[in-house]
Design a protein around this motif. Sequence first.
Motif, PDB file in Angstrom:
ATOM      1  N   ASN A   3       4.807  -1.931  -0.041  1.00 27.99           N
ATOM      2  CA  ASN A   3       4.535  -1.556  -1.146  1.00 27.99           C
ATOM      3  C   ASN A   3       5.394  -0.761  -1.608  1.00 27.99           C
ATOM      4  O   ASN A   3       4.969   0.658  -1.154  1.00 27.99           O
ATOM      5  N   LYS A   6       3.867   2.859  -2.829  1.00 27.45           N
ATOM      6  CA  LYS A   6       2.413   3.136  -1.815  1.00 27.45           C
ATOM      7  C   LYS A   6       3.462   4.500  -1.186  1.00 27.45           C
ATOM      8  O   LYS A   6       4.468   4.285  -0.251  1.00 27.45           O
ATOM      9  N   TYR A   8       3.175   7.947   1.855  1.00 29.25           N
ATOM     10  CA  TYR A   8       2.264   8.036   3.164  1.00 29.25           C
ATOM     11  C   TYR A   8       2.405  10.069   3.196  1.00 29.25           C
ATOM     12  O   TYR A   8       3.452   9.933   2.973  1.00 29.25           O
ATOM     13  N   GLY A  81      -4.705   4.571  -3.869  1.00 32.14           N
ATOM     14  CA  GLY A  81      -3.858   3.751  -2.801  1.00 32.14           C
ATOM     15  C   GLY A  81      -2.965   4.132  -1.443  1.00 32.14           C
ATOM     16  O   GLY A  81      -2.641   3.419  -0.714  1.00 32.14           O
ATOM     17  N   ASP A  82      -2.218   5.729  -2.094  1.00 34.56           N
ATOM     18  CA  ASP A  82      -1.728   6.348  -1.103  1.00 34.56           C
ATOM     19  C   ASP A  82      -2.883   6.758   0.101  1.00 34.56           C
ATOM     20  O   ASP A  82      -3.609   6.645   0.660  1.00 34.56           O
ATOM     21  N   GLU A  97      -7.662   7.468   2.788  1.00 38.11           N
ATOM     22  CA  GLU A  97      -6.942   6.270   1.578  1.00 38.11           C
ATOM     23  C   GLU A  97      -7.039   7.685   0.163  1.00 38.11           C
ATOM     24  O   GLU A  97      -8.772   7.867  -0.139  1.00 38.11           O
TER      25      GLU A  97
END
Length: 204
Positions: A3, A6, A8, A81-82, A97
């Motif tokens: 995705n 998303k 990180y 959601g990251d 998360e």
Amino acid sequence: MQNNSKQYFRLRAFPNLEDHYEDFIKNDFVALGWPATGNLVGKSKEEVRAALDIEIYKFKNKRALGLAVGFFMRLLSMKKGDIIVVPHDNKTITFLEVTSTYDYDEAFISDHMAHQVKTKFLKKISVSDIPLVFKKSIDTMATLISLNKYAELIEDLLQEKDTKNSGFSTHTFVSDSQSKKIIMTISENVDRNDIEMFINTLHI
């Protein structure tokens, strides 16, 4: 396929140069220090810079201030959601998360943890279970960095796929004069910012 929205990150659990790893896990959040800036919700990059550039936070130089601004812009960009990777004691890494956007919690001002995003614990693994190139990347001294280029590897780790043999092509550079010798091996996914960050961690 990942995705693309998303994100990180790697975050060190040391607001105010104190180990707050257990606080992060117990309270289900991660945090940055510098609480005297006040609430930064909705602030632009220049407004964040101005909030940090105050008498109480005299940064050594413009570069140090710029790095701090970058840390906050990454924190402010986090969304549900990251994924955040938190290394600890050079022994483990914890995957969290993100479950909320940025919040300024005045109850944690004295602990230097007022700048927060809420998180959920996902997984904790030994550094021996991750590829060396990834370990070197998360070992940098910067407080909060992007790990987007490792998105696929991180997802594999979270899904318990074997990553020990995850290969990255490398290039070795040698500078050899009569009085000095430098040898550097760099993986192909390393960019100029990675190299500059690494050089800044060397005590020479």
